[in-house]
Write an enzyme that holds these catalytic residues in place. Structure first.
Site, PDB file in Angstrom:
ATOM      1  N   GLU A   1       0.851  -1.193   0.000  1.00 13.93           N
ATOM      2  CA  GLU A   1       0.000   0.000   0.000  1.00 13.93           C
ATOM      3  C   GLU A   1       0.882   1.236   0.000  1.00 13.93           C
ATOM      4  O   GLU A   1       2.080   1.136   0.282  1.00 13.93           O
ATOM      5  CB  GLU A   1      -0.919  -0.028   1.232  1.00 13.93           C
ATOM      6  CG  GLU A   1      -0.155   0.046   2.527  1.00 13.93           C
ATOM      7  CD  GLU A   1      -0.823  -0.696   3.688  1.00 13.93           C
ATOM      8  OE1 GLU A   1      -1.554  -1.670   3.443  1.00 13.93           O
ATOM      9  OE2 GLU A   1      -0.586  -0.302   4.832  1.00 13.93           O
TER      10      GLU A   1
ATOM     11  N   LYS B   1       2.900   4.540   1.014  1.00  9.31           N
ATOM     12  CA  LYS B   1       3.434   5.070   2.259  1.00  9.31           C
ATOM     13  C   LYS B   1       3.083   6.548   2.282  1.00  9.31           C
ATOM     14  O   LYS B   1       3.665   7.358   1.567  1.00  9.31           O
ATOM     15  CB  LYS B   1       4.944   4.864   2.320  1.00  9.31           C
ATOM     16  CG  LYS B   1       5.538   5.329   3.635  1.00  9.31           C
ATOM     17  CD  LYS B   1       6.966   4.837   3.776  1.00  9.31           C
ATOM     18  CE  LYS B   1       7.546   5.169   5.137  1.00  9.31           C
ATOM     19  NZ  LYS B   1       7.448   6.570   5.508  1.00  9.31           N
TER      20      LYS B   1
ATOM     21  N   ASP C   1       2.734  10.333   3.298  1.00 10.64           N
ATOM     22  CA  ASP C   1       3.707  11.235   3.889  1.00 10.64           C
ATOM     23  C   ASP C   1       2.996  12.191   4.847  1.00 10.64           C
ATOM     24  O   ASP C   1       2.657  13.311   4.499  1.00 10.64           O
ATOM     25  CB  ASP C   1       4.418  12.005   2.774  1.00 10.64           C
ATOM     26  CG  ASP C   1       5.746  12.549   3.245  1.00 10.64           C
ATOM     27  OD1 ASP C   1       6.139  12.236   4.383  1.00 10.64           O
ATOM     28  OD2 ASP C   1       6.387  13.274   2.475  1.00 10.64           O
TER      29      ASP C   1
ATOM     30  N   TYR D   1      -4.217   1.962   8.702  1.00 16.59           N
ATOM     31  CA  TYR D   1      -3.624   0.784   8.078  1.00 16.59           C
ATOM     32  C   TYR D   1      -3.260  -0.345   9.026  1.00 16.59           C
ATOM     33  O   TYR D   1      -2.619  -1.304   8.629  1.00 16.59           O
ATOM     34  CB  TYR D   1      -2.398   1.176   7.261  1.00 16.59           C
ATOM     35  CG  TYR D   1      -1.484   2.166   7.923  1.00 16.59           C
ATOM     36  CD1 TYR D   1      -0.731   1.813   9.024  1.00 16.59           C
ATOM     37  CD2 TYR D   1      -1.405   3.469   7.450  1.00 16.59           C
ATOM     38  CE1 TYR D   1       0.099   2.723   9.633  1.00 16.59           C
ATOM     39  CE2 TYR D   1      -0.576   4.389   8.063  1.00 16.59           C
ATOM     40  CZ  TYR D   1       0.181   4.013   9.149  1.00 16.59           C
ATOM     41  OH  TYR D   1       0.987   4.914   9.764  1.00 16.59           O
TER      42      TYR D   1
ATOM     43  N   LYS E   1      10.974   2.849  -0.684  1.00 14.35           N
ATOM     44  CA  LYS E   1      10.809   4.272  -1.014  1.00 14.35           C
ATOM     45  C   LYS E   1      11.043   4.588  -2.482  1.00 14.35           C
ATOM     46  O   LYS E   1      11.672   3.817  -3.200  1.00 14.35           O
ATOM     47  CB  LYS E   1      11.817   5.076  -0.186  1.00 14.35           C
ATOM     48  CG  LYS E   1      11.622   4.924   1.306  1.00 14.35           C
ATOM     49  CD  LYS E   1      11.050   6.205   1.867  1.00 14.35           C
ATOM     50  CE  LYS E   1      11.294   6.344   3.328  1.00 14.35           C
ATOM     51  NZ  LYS E   1      11.862   7.565   3.738  1.00 14.35           N
TER      52      LYS E   1
ATOM     53  N   CYS F   1       5.951  49.251  -7.959  1.00 21.93           N
ATOM     54  CA  CYS F   1       5.465  48.046  -8.629  1.00 21.93           C
ATOM     55  C   CYS F   1       6.329  47.749  -9.856  1.00 21.93           C
ATOM     56  O   CYS F   1       6.532  48.629 -10.696  1.00 21.93           O
ATOM     57  CB  CYS F   1       4.003  48.250  -9.049  1.00 21.93           C
ATOM     58  SG  CYS F   1       3.405  46.935 -10.130  1.00 21.93           S
TER      59      CYS F   1
ATOM     60  N   CYS G   1       3.907  48.471 -13.109  1.00 22.25           N
ATOM     61  CA  CYS G   1       3.370  49.784 -13.484  1.00 22.25           C
ATOM     62  C   CYS G   1       4.087  50.944 -12.803  1.00 22.25           C
ATOM     63  O   CYS G   1       3.830  52.106 -13.101  1.00 22.25           O
ATOM     64  CB  CYS G   1       1.877  49.849 -13.182  1.00 22.25           C
ATOM     65  SG  CYS G   1       1.513  49.955 -11.412  1.00 22.25           S
TER      66      CYS G   1
ATOM     67  N   CYS H   1       0.680  46.324  -4.887  1.00 21.05           N
ATOM     68  CA  CYS H   1       0.781  47.472  -5.778  1.00 21.05           C
ATOM     69  C   CYS H   1      -0.462  48.323  -5.601  1.00 21.05           C
ATOM     70  O   CYS H   1      -1.579  47.813  -5.613  1.00 21.05           O
ATOM     71  CB  CYS H   1       0.874  46.961  -7.216  1.00 21.05           C
ATOM     72  SG  CYS H   1       0.415  48.187  -8.438  1.00 21.05           S
TER      73      CYS H   1
ATOM     74  N   CYS I   1      -2.793  49.321 -13.119  1.00 22.25           N
ATOM     75  CA  CYS I   1      -1.635  48.430 -13.246  1.00 22.25           C
ATOM     76  C   CYS I   1      -1.993  47.317 -14.226  1.00 22.25           C
ATOM     77  O   CYS I   1      -2.920  46.545 -13.979  1.00 22.25           O
ATOM     78  CB  CYS I   1      -1.260  47.832 -11.895  1.00 22.25           C
ATOM     79  SG  CYS I   1       0.048  46.592 -12.018  1.00 22.25           S
TER      80      CYS I   1
HETATM   81  S1  IVH Z   1       2.900   0.507   8.798  1.00 21.14           S
HETATM   82  C1  IVH Z   1       4.442  -1.646  12.372  1.00 21.14           C
HETATM   83  N1  IVH Z   1       1.773   1.547   6.668  1.00 21.14           N
HETATM   84  O1  IVH Z   1       5.644   5.434   7.854  1.00 21.14           O
HETATM   85  C2  IVH Z   1       3.794  -0.924  11.268  1.00 21.14           C
HETATM   86  N2  IVH Z   1       3.208   2.916   7.968  1.00 21.14           N
HETATM   87  O2  IVH Z   1       8.552   5.087   8.269  1.00 21.14           O
HETATM   88  C3  IVH Z   1       4.402   0.385  11.023  1.00 21.14           C
HETATM   89  N3  IVH Z   1       3.387   5.203   7.152  1.00 21.14           N
HETATM   90  O3  IVH Z   1       5.682   5.525  11.340  1.00 21.14           O
HETATM   91  C4  IVH Z   1       3.668   1.275  10.144  1.00 21.14           C
HETATM   92  N4  IVH Z   1       2.022   4.986   5.439  1.00 21.14           N
HETATM   93  O4  IVH Z   1       3.838   6.833  10.150  1.00 21.14           O
HETATM   94  C5  IVH Z   1       2.592   1.754   7.719  1.00 21.14           C
HETATM   95  N5  IVH Z   1       0.685   2.355   4.761  1.00 21.14           N
HETATM   96  C6  IVH Z   1       1.499   2.553   5.810  1.00 21.14           C
HETATM   97  C7  IVH Z   1       2.098   3.795   6.061  1.00 21.14           C
HETATM   98  C8  IVH Z   1       2.954   3.938   7.151  1.00 21.14           C
HETATM   99  C9  IVH Z   1       2.810   5.824   6.105  1.00 21.14           C
HETATM  100  C10 IVH Z   1       4.331   5.863   8.090  1.00 21.14           C
HETATM  101  C11 IVH Z   1       4.082   5.584   9.542  1.00 21.14           C
HETATM  102  C12 IVH Z   1       5.370   5.024  10.085  1.00 21.14           C
HETATM  103  C13 IVH Z   1       6.348   5.495   9.064  1.00 21.14           C
HETATM  104  C14 IVH Z   1       7.540   4.563   9.064  1.00 21.14           C
END
Ligand code: IVH
Length: 687
Positions: A131, A133, A135, A244, A332, A426, A429, A442, A448
């Site tokens: 799934e 990750k 941010d 998750y 990543k 400005c 103008c 301005c 302008c």
């Molecule tokens: S699983 C033990 N799933 O990434 C399970 N983490 O670098 C640990 N994160 O602290 C987390 N999306 O804040 C999991 N689909 C996802 C995630 C996820 C973002 C973050 C989470 C974790 C950090 C680790």
């Protein structure tokens, strides 16, 4: 329909039933809107339900429960966030970036599982759920018997910060879990709070326009918004959530992570939508590549995917290290931050005259896109980050908008240029630059060319007057040739004038003239939006048009009246007032009217004579027989009046229904005019 013989106790029971129905409905629509992204009713219909609930709860305050949708508005500010210990440590993830490392992960999983289970795993199928990750920042959510009771940030993994009241303001977080699959008595969910890119950009715009400091990226914006002492601020921030993991739960546990995500979703919790159950590590690699390709199009930031061994019994067998599980890994993407040099700092002038400094960069590729400019937001932001011409900087991309400079990279021994100063005149103008806090603008207004061009483009845009053929290029020609000096000039353009412009022929010129002529029929909300009043976007323009029906009524409304409208706060009211007070704007409107624009909501319920209650305030006491309170309130508002909850000497009418309360005595004492229910109807709906 209320019966005159109803006792207070009976009314209470009815109210309590209605309250529960409303809450259920609102929760369902919240889920459809915020989690499923598939609303079933209009904003207006939703507002109606919500307001009815607010009114009922105001009448029966003891029926308010903490999980009511009305309780998401935020609570009084705290001195500091309390600390809470997590029930289980919130682990982090090991991360990798290469294909080889993923293959090595799969190998290790097989080896360790084999050891644990005492059998050969080399050729066994190991399903991985993969799934995005997200941010953002991770949070722990605790539900007791299906009710949200506590939420915390990760902190050091063992002790986090209590952000329960802040989390309550997130619309996508169910305060009560859906019970189709009965939720366990005790449940600890783990998820990520993040901010969508479009919301992030709008938030930064809002903040910098007021002279505040922009957030460097959506993750900082999400963290800054969630870790607020004043939850009312969090309530205004567009935070999103995805869940998750269940860390602790009573009762039976789904056998796989995939099923676990399904269960989370069935309870009404938002779970990752882009996810795949992979049969092999090659499929994991393919999914990683697919998502990376899709990354630009996603409405939120992700920095990779998370690969998880699907079977929970195998997860348990693999166990964890002190900081991270052995059964999952963050795979990543290549970073989207790059280092480059600021070649120059220039200033652009926007539609409302705002001066925005921009850094011109030595072109650099960030996550597959070449970047040559970055916004610096405003003067304070430049000073705070101390960015000067010639500096080495880190640029960060958040979606496909103009990227931002994350920070300066100091170089030892470098000789730096003077600090940047905003210009006094400005750059377009030459008019004087005025200043409000960190915000420079301005003073040239329509004189302008940059502002005039911006205003015309906005006026003609799709969401406003939708004038086909009047794009950036034509607007520039019209302004530069001096054919349009203010908005109404558009409507006096002639065929000959257009034909004299580069690129126009008979057909294109007559099409444009026709499109301009057509735009005179535009609805009031489009016109309002087109005027480019600060804080008045498409939605607020619609609210105003619906509520007031005519431009005159909006111009005539004072701040109190404006603010009495749901969704219009002091800032919007002030912005409207100052816009319509300005002589130049009045002249523009006057000219447009003479040119044949009508500024009325077609079929608007509230035009002309129907607005006879303009500025009048009403208070209701006791039960009504013909209408619900909410309907009565709408009737008052549709005719220009407003409804308040307590009687004062400013109240114009008190409507006394059945079993009126102390408000009636108060009205008598203050000499406020009292209406019976039939008198109220006669007043508002004379036949
Ligand atoms: S699983 C033990 N799933 O990434 C399970 N983490 O670098 C640990 N994160 O602290 C987390 N999306 O804040 C999991 N689909 C996802 C995630 C996820 C973002 C973050 C989470 C974790 C950090 C680790």
């Amino acid at each position: 329909m209320r019966q005159s013989t109803q006792t207070d106790a009976e009314k209470r029971v009815l109210a309590s039933q209605r309250i529960e129905t409303l809450r259920k409905e609102i929760r369902r629509h919240d889920h459809l809107y915020y989690v499923k992204d598939r609303p079933e009713i209009s904003d207006l219909a939703y507002d109606r339900l919500f307001r009815e609930l607010v009114d009922l709860e105001a009448a029966y305050p003891d029926l308010i429960t903490p999980d009511s949708p009305t309780q998401r508005v935020g609570a009084p500010p705290l001195d500091e966030l309390a600390k809470v210990a997590h029930e289980r440590p919130m682990l982090s993830l090991d991360s990798i970036t290469d294909r080889e490392e993923v293959l090595a992960f799969d190998k290790r999983v097989r080896r360790e599982l084999g050891k644990e289970l005492d059998r050969a795993m080399e050729s066994e199928t190991i399903h991985y759920t993969v799934e995005p990750k997200y941010d953002g920042l991770s949070v722990e959510l605790v539900y007791e018997s299906g009710r949200f009771v506590r939420g915390a940030t990760r902190g050091d993994g063992h002790v986090g910060e209590d952000v329960t009241i802040n989390l309550r303001t997130l619309r996508s977080l169910p305060l009560t879990l859906q019970a189709d699959v009965a939720p366990p008595a005790h449940l600890v969910v783990r998820g990520e709070v993040y901010m969508r890119l479009d919301d992030f950009q709008a938030l930064n715009r809002r903040i910098t326009e007021r002279g505040g400091d922009a957030f460097a990226n959506p993750r900082n914006a999400a963290a800054g918004s969630l870790r607020q002492l004043d939850s009312r601020i969090t309530a205004e921030r567009p935070l999103a959530l995805t869940c998750y993991d269940t860390m602790v739960r009573s009762g039976p546990v789904p056998p796989t992570h995939w099923d676990e995500l399904d269960t989370l979703a069935a309870w009404g919790l938002p779970a990752p939508e882009q996810r795949r159950r992979c049969d092999s590590i090659d499929e994991v690699l393919a999914f990683h590549a697919d998502i990376e390709a899709e990354r630009e199009a996603l409405p939120f930031e992700i920095d990779g995917v998370v690969v998880k061994v699907d079977r929970r019994d195998w997860q348990a067998a693999l166990g964890e290290k002190s900081r991270s599980p052995r059964w999952a890994i963050a795979f990543k993407f290549s970073p989207r931050k790059e280092i480059t040099r600021v070649q120059d700092i220039v200033v652009s002038v926007g539609r409302t005259g705002t001066l925005t400094p921009l850094a011109l960069l030595k072109p650099v590729e960030v996550g597959g896109v070449t970047i040559s400019r970055a916004t610096l937001h405003n003067a304070d932001e430049i000073a705070r980050k101390d960015i000067r011409v010639g500096d080495t900087v880190k640029v960060e991309r958040a979606g496909d908008v103009i990227p931002a400079i994350a920070e300066r990279v100091p170089i030892t021994g470098e000789r730096r240029a003077e600090p940047f100063r905003m210009p006094d005149a400005c750059p377009v103008c030459g008019a004087a630059v005025a200043r409000e806090g960190a915000y420079y603008y301005c003073s040239g207004q329509a004189a302008c060319p940059a502002q005039l061009k911006g205003a015309l483009e906005h006026f003609a845009s799709k969401q406003a007057l939708n004038i086909d053929g009047l794009g950036k290029k034509t607007v520039a020609q019209l302004v530069e040739e001096g054919l349009v000096r203010e908005l109404p000039d558009l409507y006096e353009l002639t065929m000959d004038q257009l034909l004299a412009l580069d690129g126009f022929a008979d057909k294109s010129a007559s099409l444009l003239l026709e499109a301009i002529r057509q735009s005179k029929q535009a609805t009031l909300d489009r016109f309002l939006m087109g005027l480019g009043i600060r804080q008045v976007g498409r939605h607020i323009a619609k609210v105003l048009a619906r509520r007031f029906g005519t431009l005159d009524a909006i111009v005539a409304a004072d701040r109190d009246i404006l603010e009495s409208v749901h969704e219009i706060g002091p800032e919007i009211a002030a912005s409207l007032e100052s816009f319509f007070r300005e002589e130049r704007n009045r002249r523009v409107i006057h000219r447009l009217r003479k040119l044949g624009m009508s500024f009325e909501e077609p079929g608007g319920p509230k035009s002309g004579a129907a607005r006879r209650m303009e500025g009048k305030t009403f208070v209701f006491t006791g039960g009504l027989t013909r209408l619900s309170r909410d309907e009565a309130k709408r009737l008052v508002e549709d005719s220009g009046g407003r409804v308040t909850s307590s009687v004062s000497k400013h109240t114009n009418f008190v409507v006394a229904g059945q079993d009126p309360g102390s408000k009636l005595d108060e009205a008598r004492r203050l000499g406020v005019q009292i209406l019976t229910e039939p008198e109220f109807h006669d007043l508002l709906e004379p036949s």
